[in-house]
Design a protein around this motif. Structure first.
Motif, PDB file in Angstrom:
ATOM      1  N   LYS A 201       8.749 -38.823 -20.710  1.00  0.00           N
ATOM      2  CA  LYS A 201       8.987 -39.670 -19.537  1.00  0.00           C
ATOM      3  C   LYS A 201       9.685 -38.890 -18.417  1.00  0.00           C
ATOM      4  N   LEU A 202      10.568 -37.987 -18.811  1.00  0.00           N
ATOM      5  CA  LEU A 202      11.310 -37.184 -17.834  1.00  0.00           C
ATOM      6  C   LEU A 202      10.539 -35.918 -17.414  1.00  0.00           C
ATOM      7  N   TYR A 203       9.350 -35.764 -17.963  1.00  0.00           N
ATOM      8  CA  TYR A 203       8.503 -34.586 -17.694  1.00  0.00           C
ATOM      9  C   TYR A 203       9.196 -33.281 -18.085  1.00  0.00           C
ATOM     10  N   PHE A 204      10.028 -33.359 -19.127  1.00  0.00           N
ATOM     11  CA  PHE A 204      10.624 -32.146 -19.676  1.00  0.00           C
ATOM     12  C   PHE A 204       9.604 -31.473 -20.600  1.00  0.00           C
ATOM     13  N   GLU A 205       9.865 -30.204 -20.899  1.00  0.00           N
ATOM     14  CA  GLU A 205       8.920 -29.454 -21.730  1.00  0.00           C
ATOM     15  C   GLU A 205       9.428 -29.338 -23.161  1.00  0.00           C
ATOM     16  N   SER A 206       8.503 -29.420 -24.107  1.00  0.00           N
ATOM     17  CA  SER A 206       8.882 -29.248 -25.508  1.00  0.00           C
ATOM     18  C   SER A 206       7.774 -28.523 -26.243  1.00  0.00           C
ATOM     19  N   TYR A 207       8.161 -27.532 -27.026  1.00  0.00           N
ATOM     20  CA  TYR A 207       7.205 -26.698 -27.754  1.00  0.00           C
ATOM     21  C   TYR A 207       7.554 -26.757 -29.239  1.00  0.00           C
ATOM     22  N   ARG A 208       6.636 -27.303 -30.013  1.00  0.00           N
ATOM     23  CA  ARG A 208       6.882 -27.457 -31.447  1.00  0.00           C
ATOM     24  C   ARG A 208       6.961 -26.109 -32.136  1.00  0.00           C
ATOM     25  N   LEU A 209       7.665 -26.111 -33.258  1.00  0.00           N
ATOM     26  CA  LEU A 209       7.837 -24.885 -34.044  1.00  0.00           C
ATOM     27  C   LEU A 209       6.492 -24.240 -34.355  1.00  0.00           C
ATOM     28  N   GLY A 210       5.510 -25.058 -34.755  1.00  0.00           N
ATOM     29  CA  GLY A 210       4.187 -24.520 -35.101  1.00  0.00           C
ATOM     30  C   GLY A 210       3.513 -23.836 -33.928  1.00  0.00           C
ATOM     31  N   GLU A 211       3.643 -24.427 -32.732  1.00  0.00           N
ATOM     32  CA  GLU A 211       3.059 -23.823 -31.517  1.00  0.00           C
ATOM     33  C   GLU A 211       3.676 -22.458 -31.245  1.00  0.00           C
ATOM     34  N   VAL A 212       5.010 -22.398 -31.357  1.00  0.00           N
ATOM     35  CA  VAL A 212       5.745 -21.164 -31.046  1.00  0.00           C
ATOM     36  C   VAL A 212       5.407 -20.078 -32.064  1.00  0.00           C
ATOM     37  N   SER A 213       5.372 -20.448 -33.344  1.00  0.00           N
ATOM     38  CA  SER A 213       5.071 -19.468 -34.400  1.00  0.00           C
ATOM     39  C   SER A 213       3.632 -18.958 -34.295  1.00  0.00           C
ATOM     40  N   LYS A 214       2.738 -19.824 -33.858  1.00  0.00           N
ATOM     41  CA  LYS A 214       1.331 -19.436 -33.723  1.00  0.00           C
ATOM     42  C   LYS A 214       1.124 -18.456 -32.570  1.00  0.00           C
ATOM     43  N   ASN A 215       1.868 -18.678 -31.475  1.00  0.00           N
ATOM     44  CA  ASN A 215       1.708 -17.817 -30.297  1.00  0.00           C
ATOM     45  C   ASN A 215       3.044 -17.699 -29.568  1.00  0.00           C
ATOM     46  N   ILE A 216       3.824 -16.696 -29.946  1.00  0.00           N
ATOM     47  CA  ILE A 216       5.189 -16.541 -29.418  1.00  0.00           C
ATOM     48  C   ILE A 216       5.182 -16.312 -27.907  1.00  0.00           C
ATOM     49  N   THR A 217       4.051 -15.822 -27.352  1.00  0.00           N
ATOM     50  CA  THR A 217       4.021 -15.495 -25.914  1.00  0.00           C
ATOM     51  C   THR A 217       4.111 -16.736 -25.023  1.00  0.00           C
ATOM     52  N   ILE A 218       3.893 -17.950 -25.578  1.00  0.00           N
ATOM     53  CA  ILE A 218       4.023 -19.149 -24.740  1.00  0.00           C
ATOM     54  C   ILE A 218       5.454 -19.339 -24.257  1.00  0.00           C
ATOM     55  N   VAL A 219       6.401 -18.662 -24.924  1.00  0.00           N
ATOM     56  CA  VAL A 219       7.821 -18.777 -24.558  1.00  0.00           C
ATOM     57  C   VAL A 219       8.116 -18.040 -23.248  1.00  0.00           C
ATOM     58  N   GLU A 220       7.356 -16.977 -22.972  1.00  0.00           N
ATOM     59  CA  GLU A 220       7.708 -16.086 -21.853  1.00  0.00           C
ATOM     60  C   GLU A 220       7.752 -16.781 -20.488  1.00  0.00           C
ATOM     61  N   PRO A 221       6.715 -17.555 -20.085  1.00  0.00           N
ATOM     62  CA  PRO A 221       6.796 -18.198 -18.762  1.00  0.00           C
ATOM     63  C   PRO A 221       7.932 -19.214 -18.666  1.00  0.00           C
ATOM     64  N   VAL A 222       8.235 -19.870 -19.780  1.00  0.00           N
ATOM     65  CA  VAL A 222       9.329 -20.857 -19.791  1.00  0.00           C
ATOM     66  C   VAL A 222      10.654 -20.146 -19.543  1.00  0.00           C
ATOM     67  N   MET A 223      10.848 -19.004 -20.202  1.00  0.00           N
ATOM     68  CA  MET A 223      12.065 -18.214 -20.011  1.00  0.00           C
ATOM     69  C   MET A 223      12.150 -17.642 -18.595  1.00  0.00           C
ATOM     70  N   ARG A 224      10.994 -17.304 -18.018  1.00  0.00           N
ATOM     71  CA  ARG A 224      10.981 -16.701 -16.684  1.00  0.00           C
ATOM     72  C   ARG A 224      11.510 -17.665 -15.639  1.00  0.00           C
ATOM     73  N   ASP A 225      11.477 -18.952 -15.952  1.00  0.00           N
ATOM     74  CA  ASP A 225      11.916 -19.975 -14.999  1.00  0.00           C
ATOM     75  C   ASP A 225      13.310 -20.520 -15.321  1.00  0.00           C
ATOM     76  N   ALA A 226      13.941 -19.982 -16.379  1.00  0.00           N
ATOM     77  CA  ALA A 226      15.225 -20.537 -16.856  1.00  0.00           C
ATOM     78  C   ALA A 226      16.418 -19.860 -16.191  1.00  0.00           C
ATOM     79  N   ASN A 227      17.465 -20.629 -15.970  1.00  0.00           N
ATOM     80  CA  ASN A 227      18.749 -20.073 -15.537  1.00  0.00           C
ATOM     81  C   ASN A 227      19.705 -19.911 -16.719  1.00  0.00           C
ATOM     82  N   ILE A 228      19.692 -20.922 -17.597  1.00  0.00           N
ATOM     83  CA  ILE A 228      20.568 -20.934 -18.768  1.00  0.00           C
ATOM     84  C   ILE A 228      19.688 -21.000 -20.008  1.00  0.00           C
ATOM     85  N   VAL A 229      19.922 -20.095 -20.959  1.00  0.00           N
ATOM     86  CA  VAL A 229      19.215 -20.141 -22.239  1.00  0.00           C
ATOM     87  C   VAL A 229      20.238 -20.263 -23.353  1.00  0.00           C
TER      88      VAL A 229
END
Length: 388
Positions: A201-229
């Motif tokens: 509802k808030l249009y936040f992003e969420s990536y399931r463990l299975g998605e991340v383990s299958k393709n770790i590179t999906i994390v990179e664009p999300v991190m590129r836009d982050a200020n705090i990790v």
């Protein structure tokens, strides 16, 4: 600059460091010690801060903890071909109240970020993300947070803040500075349907463990836009950590957490990095070793940052325009790094938070999908948030 609330690194850790090879990372770090006093921050790029606060852990039973084993493990590693000056500023001890600790952490992060020094915060409970976020109140109007966690930690914002409800406080407490919140590696069975629906509802992003383990590179664009990790150690599967740290049979493995930390490091926007929910135990070497290696990869990433998001000069990028679902989408590809961005259009009739065309980091796959008439989900969520 007043950092008098930071206590020096313990004598036992400093003594341990003295015995290490002159090539070790510990010999390259300027350490806040009783003997040498507080480090000079001039030309420092990364500052390590421990925060010995865990009273807002929902399972808190009064136990104390230290970060000595993590420091020893980190100091023992060998640096890469790095040019970064690192300082270890010691620890923020528990204040009279948790709010006192929050204030000290908020002050430290704010001062460091304004000096273009990236704080690495090692902590107890993950509610410490809240004062880190508040440190940006006077620095920038919109903040993006990425949380590597098995849970969303939205919780009930009407109740006092805890390590499983701090995100609810971040969303609802004024001033409202949160633009995007992304959860990496969440496990569905640990999150109520109500929380999952709220993320959508808030249009936040969420990536399931299975998605991340299958393709770790999906994390990179999300991190590129982050200020705090921030990383919750409970996101790591039990077989990778020490006895007290074991949380779930499923989770991210050691290689994945190090890759994620490196993606955070190479992001030009990430200006603070936190690692929380550390629980020392007798057989502590594995957890301390894993954390130290994740920190190593974050620092490695910072050393390999490339300024590739200057789109004022046409020579720096290629521009691609495509039509997906009757929507014109504009992509940019850096010639330096081959990383991709997608443009979020400015809506004149809307009280737009960003007030300009904004470029959202994306993957090459998003461009390929758009060419096949599929609107990228990241673009859709960012566009919808922009309309609110």
């Amino acid at each position: 600059m007043n950092f008098n609330f930071l206590s020096p690194v313990s004598d036992s850790v400093v003594a341990h460091n003295e015995l290490l090879s002159s090539q070790s990372l510990g010999k390259k770090i300027t350490i806040h010690s009783k003997h040498n006093g507080f480090p000079d921050l001039d030309d420092a790029q990364i500052a390590i801060i421990g925060v010995l606060e865990n009273r807002n852990d929902v399972n808190y039973l009064g136990e104390e903890f230290s970060l000595n084993e993590i420091r020893k493990a980190l100091y023992e590693l060998y640096p890469g071909n790095w040019h970064t000056r690192i300082v270890d500023l010691g620890d923020i001890n528990k204040g009279e109240t948790v709010e006192d600790t929050y204030f000290a952490l908020k002050t430290a992060v704010s001062l460091l970020v304004q000096k273009n020094i990236i704080p690495i915060i090692l902590g107890g409970s993950q509610d410490l993300t809240y004062p880190i976020y508040r440190a940006y109140d006077s620095i920038q109007p919109m903040v993006n947070i990425v949380n590597v966690d098995s849970r969303f930690d939205l919780g009930d914002s009407n109740k006092p803040i805890k390590n499983n409800s701090f995100v609810g406080k971040i969303i609802l407490d004024q001033p409202y500075n949160l633009f995007n919140y992304a959860s990496i590696g969440y496990q569905t069975y640990y999150n109520s349907q109500e929380e999952i629906d709220l993320m959508d509802k808030l249009y936040f992003e969420s990536y399931r463990l299975g998605e991340v383990s299958k393709n770790i590179t999906i994390v990179e664009p999300v991190m590129r836009d982050a200020n705090i990790v921030t990383i919750d150690m409970n996101a790591i599967k039990a077989s990778e950590v020490s006895l007290k740290q074991k949380s779930s049979p499923n989770g991210l493995d050691g290689k994945e957490i190090c890759a994620i930390a490196r993606y955070a490091g190479i992001s030009n926007k990430v200006s603070s990095f936190g690692l929380f929910e550390y629980k020392p135990s007798q057989d502590d070497e594995i957890t301390a070793g894993l954390i130290s290696q994740a920190l190593w990869y974050f620092i490695e990433g910072v050393n390999f940052r490339v300024k590739d998001d200057d789109f004022l000069n046409d020579d720096n990028y290629q521009k691609f325009t495509t039509l997906a679902d009757l929507q014109e989408l504009v992509f940019y590809k850096s010639k330096k790094t081959e990383r991709w961005w997608i443009e979020i259009p400015f809506l004149e009739e809307v009280n737009n938070k960003l007030k300009r065309h904004t470029l959202l980091p994306c993957m090459h796959q998003d461009y390929l999908d758009a060419c096949n008439n599929k609107v990228p989900e990241r673009w859709y969520k960012a566009f919808q948030k922009n309309c609110v």
